[in-house]
Design an enzyme around this catalytic site. Structure first.
Site, short mmCIF file in Angstrom:
data_model
loop_
_atom_site.label_atom_id
_atom_site.label_comp_id
_atom_site.label_asym_id
_atom_site.label_seq_id
_atom_site.Cartn_x
_atom_site.Cartn_y
_atom_site.Cartn_z
CE1 TYR A 1 -3.64 2.56 0.63
CE2 TYR A 1 -2.41 3.23 2.58
CZ TYR A 1 -3.43 3.45 1.68
OH TYR A 1 -4.25 4.56 1.82
CE LYS B 1 1.60 4.53 8.53
NZ LYS B 1 0.25 4.25 8.92
CG ASP C 1 5.71 3.76 0.93
OD1 ASP C 1 5.98 4.33 2.01
OD2 ASP C 1 4.56 3.68 0.48
N1 PMP Z 1 2.80 4.18 2.38
C1 PMP Z 1 2.77 3.26 3.35
C2 PMP Z 1 3.79 2.15 3.35
C3 PMP Z 1 1.81 3.34 4.35
O1 PMP Z 1 1.77 2.40 5.32
C4 PMP Z 1 0.87 4.39 4.32
C5 PMP Z 1 -0.21 4.53 5.38
N2 PMP Z 1 -0.51 3.44 6.12
C6 PMP Z 1 0.95 5.32 3.29
C7 PMP Z 1 1.94 5.20 2.33
C8 PMP Z 1 0.01 6.47 3.22
O2 PMP Z 1 0.25 7.36 4.25
P1 PMP Z 1 -0.91 8.34 4.75
O3 PMP Z 1 -1.95 7.49 5.39
O4 PMP Z 1 -0.20 9.26 5.70
O5 PMP Z 1 -1.41 9.06 3.54
#
Ligand code: PMP
Length: 426
Positions: free
Chosen positions: A142, A265, A237
């Site tokens: 994701y 995060k 990511d």
């Molecule tokens: N990339 C990863 C690996 C994530 O875990 C997340 C959110 N869980 C995101 C992108 C998206 O981040 P946000 O919810 O702050 O938009």
């Protein structure tokens, strides 16, 4: 009627499904969402005054636990100075210097307000730099909810009916190639067929959005090698793994230097802060220096910047990653002793996932045991009854914080053992 139900009845009248982010609605575990009133240290208190040991931790950011006193002091000071300027200020500079000094691949950095934005922007840079249209991602990873990334994504989307999202134009998806994790042959096929059209390969180097699916180093190495050979940029990511799997995240752990990295995060200490970082020549394509437009009214918000810096500085000062590892070693030994053999505890650093045991290592989505959803729904509610708050989805990762001391973790092991028993009875 419970206070939770009364609040939820009101919430569904004003927000879709009663929530502002889907997993919070408890759809995949059933029942009424718990409404949280406060968080302190390792614990949440709900609106009825019940306490829970929290392993969701806002889905990962709170590596120091809730309402950490040093972060709280930094936030209070920040607020006293005013909370948004839309102008240059020293706070984002401090955080940027801190990060760039410690992460060799972060030659330049741009702060944004969410992981979604970080990924969306990094991909735009990659397309601009290479002049190519396509992005390769992996099934189950994701990367936020930008249109092109909503193809075979993670937990909030996991489930038979919604492998992808409505409202995403076919043309956008056509530029997203998807390959399975853990499969060198599939990787080779994609690169052999389409390598010259791929702007970027994006991967969670520790996939943690469809359960936690640790990958073989050989597969990640192959991915990096084939990307480079094809002239595609490598985007890690690290929104979850960054500053969580050690200071240098998975990039540091693997010894791979990505071209671009996305953070979020932990780096924002629980505020809406994220970033994309990487090679100077790539980041210098971004406005105002270059032709790639990307901006944000609240980007580098000073409260978030100061909360993030306070979090990271404290982790470094306390050697927090080692301290977490020490706690984790003890905790996971205890947890495994009560969960195995039926339940497997998958963990990397302070990230973990509880799933039905499998005879083979689970590195791909389709290898997740079929009963996971049904088991987890029962287990989740049993854990709640025993005073533990887990992420309300069978596929979301759990986290530890420095506020989870040994006594709290021992209590959690007892509670989770009881919950596992309840879940196997019912
Ligand atoms: N990339 C990863 C690996 C994530 O875990 C997340 C959110 N869980 C995101 C992108 C998206 O981040 P946000 O919810 O702050 O938009």
């Amino acid at each position: 009627m419970s206070a939770h139900q009364a609040l939820f009845d009101r919430a569904v009248k004003v927000a879709p499904g009663g929530v502002h982010s889907p997993v919070r609605a408890f759809r995949s575990v059933g029942g009424t969402p718990v409404f949280v009133a406060r968080g302190c240290g390792a614990r949440l208190t709900d609106v009825e005054g019940r306490e829970y040991i929290d392993f969701c931790l806002s889905f990962g950011p709170l590596i120091l636990g809730h309402a950490d006193s040093d972060v709280a002091a930094a936030i209070r000071n920040a607020i006293d100075d005013g909370w948004s300027f839309g102008a240059c200020e020293p706070y984002s500079l401090e955080l940027a210097e801190w990060m760039c000094a410690r992460l060799p691949w972060a030659e330049r950095i741009r702060f944004v307000s969410s992981g979604t934005e970080a990924v969306m922007s990094a991909i735009r840079v990659a397309r601009a730099a290479t002049g190519r249209p396509r992005v390769l991602k992996f099934e189950g990873c994701y990367h936020g909810h930008a249109d092109g990334m909503l193809v075979k994504a993670g937990s909030g989307l996991a489930g038979p009916a919604a492998a992808t999202s409505a409202g995403v134009p076919a043309g956008t998806v056509a530029d997203t190639l998807v390959a399975p994790l853990d499969d060198e042959q599939a990787l080779d096929r994609v690169f052999d067929e389409a390598g010259a059209t791929i702007a970027a390969v994006i991967v969670e180097p520790l996939p943690a959005n469809y359960g936690v699916l640790p990958q073989r180093c050989e597969w990640i190495d192959r991915l990096a090698t084939r990307s480079r050979a094809a002239g595609a940029l490598l985007i890690f990511d690290e929104v979850i793994s960054g500053f969580r799997v050690g200071l240098a995240g998975m990039s540091g752990a693997l010894g791979i230097r990505p071209d671009l990295v996305c953070y979020g995060k932990v780096m924002g200490g629980g505020f809406p802060v994220a970033a994309y970082a990487g090679r100077a020549d790539l980041l210098n394509l971004v406005a105002p220096l270059g032709p790639v437009y990307q901006a944000g009214t609240l980007s580098a918000n000073p409260v978030g910047m100061r909360a993030g810096l306070a979090t990271l500085e404290k982790m470094e000062r306390l050697d927090g990653w080692q301290a977490l590892e020490d706690r984790a070693t003890r905790f996971f030994a205890g947890l495994r002793s009560v969960m195995e053999p039926r339940i497997e505890v998958v963990r990397r650093a302070s990230i973990f996932w509880l799933r039905l045991a499998s005879s083979d290592p689970v590195r791909r989505v389709e290898m997740i045991p079929a009963g996971q959803s049904a088991w987890y729904a029962k287990f989740f509610h049993a854990a709640l009854r025993h005073g533990v708050y887990l992420p309300p989805s069978p596929y979301e990762a759990c986290f530890l914080s420095l506020a989870h001391d040994d006594a709290t973790l021992d209590e959690a092991v007892r509670a989770l053992a009881a919950a596992a028993e309840d879940a196997s009875d019912s």
